[in-house]
Design an enzyme around this catalytic site. Structure first.
Site, PDB file in Angstrom:
ATOM      1  CD  GLU A 202      -1.612  -2.378   1.419  1.00 23.54           C
ATOM      2  OE1 GLU A 202      -0.778  -2.536   2.078  1.00 23.54           O
ATOM      3  OE2 GLU A 202      -2.369  -3.212   0.615  1.00 23.54           O
ATOM      4  N   GLY A 258       2.913  -8.916  10.723  1.00 22.07           N
ATOM      5  CA  GLY A 258       2.420  -9.383   9.531  1.00 22.07           C
ATOM      6  C   GLY A 258       2.651 -10.795   8.916  1.00 22.07           C
ATOM      7  CD  GLU A 278      14.526  -9.718   4.446  1.00 20.64           C
ATOM      8  OE1 GLU A 278      14.588  -8.539   4.667  1.00 20.64           O
ATOM      9  OE2 GLU A 278      14.804 -10.150   3.316  1.00 20.64           O
ATOM     10  CB  CYS A 315      15.753  -5.920   5.883  1.00 19.99           C
ATOM     11  SG  CYS A 315      16.602  -6.240   4.508  1.00 19.99           S
TER      12      CYS A 315
END
Length: 528
Positions: A202, A258, A278, A315
């Site tokens: 999004e 999530g 991940e 990350c």
């Protein structure tokens, strides 16, 4: 809106229920009792809408897009490696040709800047070309032959890897190209012979739609099915996609919460499927005494550069830095922190989570930079804890804070350092800074870090992941859900392949890769 063979808009419907999983993007969900729900990106510099609203995909649309991808599977899986390679290269060329247009759209939704985004398009096309080269080499099929041996009572057994089926890919917020619609997950799945359905993030819906149009046109021009790529849009579409019976595997890059929710959905299906997620990583960096004494200022500058790169939205961000108590490295880190400037986060929600995380963080604030300009700009923050404090609050202090926030942990001696490293959770990377006099200790540190990380970095910083055959971008939980696999590098396609052993089959009925003549010339292992 779903981008697939079927793009007809569904009938208007009532307001969508609260989604099971929200991927956490910039966009808002606009929904009315008599209007179709949409998502829309926002410009992090201004906080204002960017691009047009994009309709979300309802359950029926998700089903149509997945069905179209399923129809494309047999023809794509049947193509040889060289044929697939040519298609991947055609898509790479199309992305490069559309670079300026795509970068302009993405910058309006992410504020990542033209230089960064242009480089990311190049990384995305480079990944496609890397997999094309790997396909032409042929080793990806993993052909193994064990000829019959009557003396041992062994039959003729031949084994190779085949595509797993239609793959669902969840785009990431922080890489609108390289980990998105046609990023590494999609490229590797195509290389393996699998069609892909992407759940759009999004944070950048307009960018995703634009990329899909370029890619689908390139697929058709190269003689491949457009439905090798389909898109679904909207938070609720993710759960629908993961539980669809024609989805055979999932690739996910995103938050721990999530990802865990989707992982549980994948495992809880009547037919559980692999979920390659991940999720989160603190990426510990260890500075040993000799290095700290010889180059404190250089290390402090390098640390802050890595911590604040892309406003810390990587990350592989170095969330934990271990430094000796003695020496001036801690002071150097504080001094350089105060001179740093942050920038806008990708979304208002991500900005708010960063502010909450840094405000409630255990540990003393060592130094703070300035936020800089932008509606959702944040300041870099570095905190400090000694080793005893770190061990007392390890569970909290080893949680990832997404953004330019770091924790410096000071250790009194090598033995105490080694003991503390054993409490670290799984991470994508572990880094060690050392000079020659540190080498014996560096070896001990590496031995402790190795089972806890996917990549060991020597005298470098973890941000930046080279796209090459040998790269491993993975790690133990919570960094990923499958530590034996990678989302970057040549072996990323192994996630989307499953083995079949052929026992005593006539040569003419075997796949070409397993026939005696080896007509495709693929590398093979043959048991003596």
């Amino acid at each position: 809106m779903a981008v697939g063979r079927h793009t007809r808009a569904p009938a208007d419907r009532p307001e969508l229920p609260r989604p099971l999983v929200h991927s956490g993007g910039t966009a808002v969900i606009e929904s009315h009792a008599t209007a179709r729900a949409t998502v829309r990106g926002f410009n992090p510099r201004t906080g204002k809408p960017s691009g047009q609203p994009v309709p979300v995909s309802d359950e029926a649309e998700v089903g149509r897009v997945v069905a179209a991808a399923r129809e494309a599977l047999p023809g794509w899986a049947a193509r040889g490696g060289g044929e697939r390679a040519s298609v991947l290269e055609a898509v790479a060329d199309a992305l490069d040709a559309a670079r300026d247009e795509l970068v302009a759209i993405a910058d309006g939704e992410t504020a990542l800047g033209e230089v960064r985004l242009s480089g990311e398009v190049g990384r995305t096309s480079g990944q496609l070309r890397m997999f094309a080269g790997l396909l032409r080499a042929g080793a990806h099929v993993g052909a193994v032959l064990s000829p019959a041996d009557p003396a041992l009572g062994r039959p003729d057994v031949r084994r190779m890897l085949h595509p797993i089926g239609v793959v669902a890919v969840f785009a990431a917020s922080n890489f609108p190209f390289a980990f998105s619609v046609v990023g590494g997950d999609t490229a590797s799945a195509w290389a393996a012979g699998c069609p892909v359905v992407v759940k759009v993030h999004e944070a950048h819906p307009a960018t995703s739609i634009a990329v899909a149009r370029v890619v689908r046109a390139a697929l058709a021009a190269a003689g491949a099915a457009e439905d090798l790529l389909g898109l679904v849009v909207g938070p609720a579409s993710g759960a629908v996609l993961v539980t669809h019976p024609d989805i055979a595997a999932v690739g996910f890059t995103g938050s721990l919460s999530g990802g865990r929710a989707l992982f549980d959905l994948a495992a809880g299906r009547p037919d559980p499927i692999p979920f390659f997620g991940e999720l989160g990583s603190v990426n510990p960096v260890v500075v040993l005494p000799g290095a700290a004494a010889e180059r404190a200022d250089e290390l402090a500058r390098g640390y802050l550069g890595s911590l604040t790169l892309g406003t810390g939205q990587f990350c592989t961000n170095p969330g934990l830095l271990f430094v000796p108590e003695a020496g001036g490295l801690l002071d150097a880190v504080a001094a350089h922190t105060r001179t740093t400037t942050g920038g806008p986060m990708l979304s208002e929600r991500i900005r708010d989570a960063y502010e909450r995380g840094t405000a409630g963080h255990t540990g003393r604030e060592l130094a703070r930079g300035t936020a800089g300009e932008g509606a959702w700009a944040v300041a870099p923050v570095v905190r400090h804890a000694d080793l005893a404090e770190f061990l007392a609050h390890a569970a909290e202090l080893t949680e990832e804070t997404f953004g330019p926030a770091g924790l410096v942990v000071t250790y009194p001696d090598p033995d105490a350092l080694l003991a503390a490293l054993t409490v670290l959770p799984g991470s994508l990377t572990g880094s060690v800074h050392a000079v020659e006099t540190d080498h014996p200790l560096a070896a001990r540190v590496a031995a402790v870090l190795r089972p806890r990380v996917g990549r060991l970095v020597h005298n470098g910083w973890p941000t930046g992941v080279a796209v090459c055959w040998a790269m491993h971008h993975g790690g133990p939980w919570p960094a990923t859900t499958a530590p034996g696999h990678t989302s970057v590098g040549g072996t990323a396609l192994r996630r989307w392949l499953v083995p079949t052993a052929y026992q005593d089959w006539p040569d003419a009925l075997l796949p070409p890769e397993l026939r005696d003549a080896n007509p495709l010339g693929v590398p093979r292992e043959i048991q003596p």
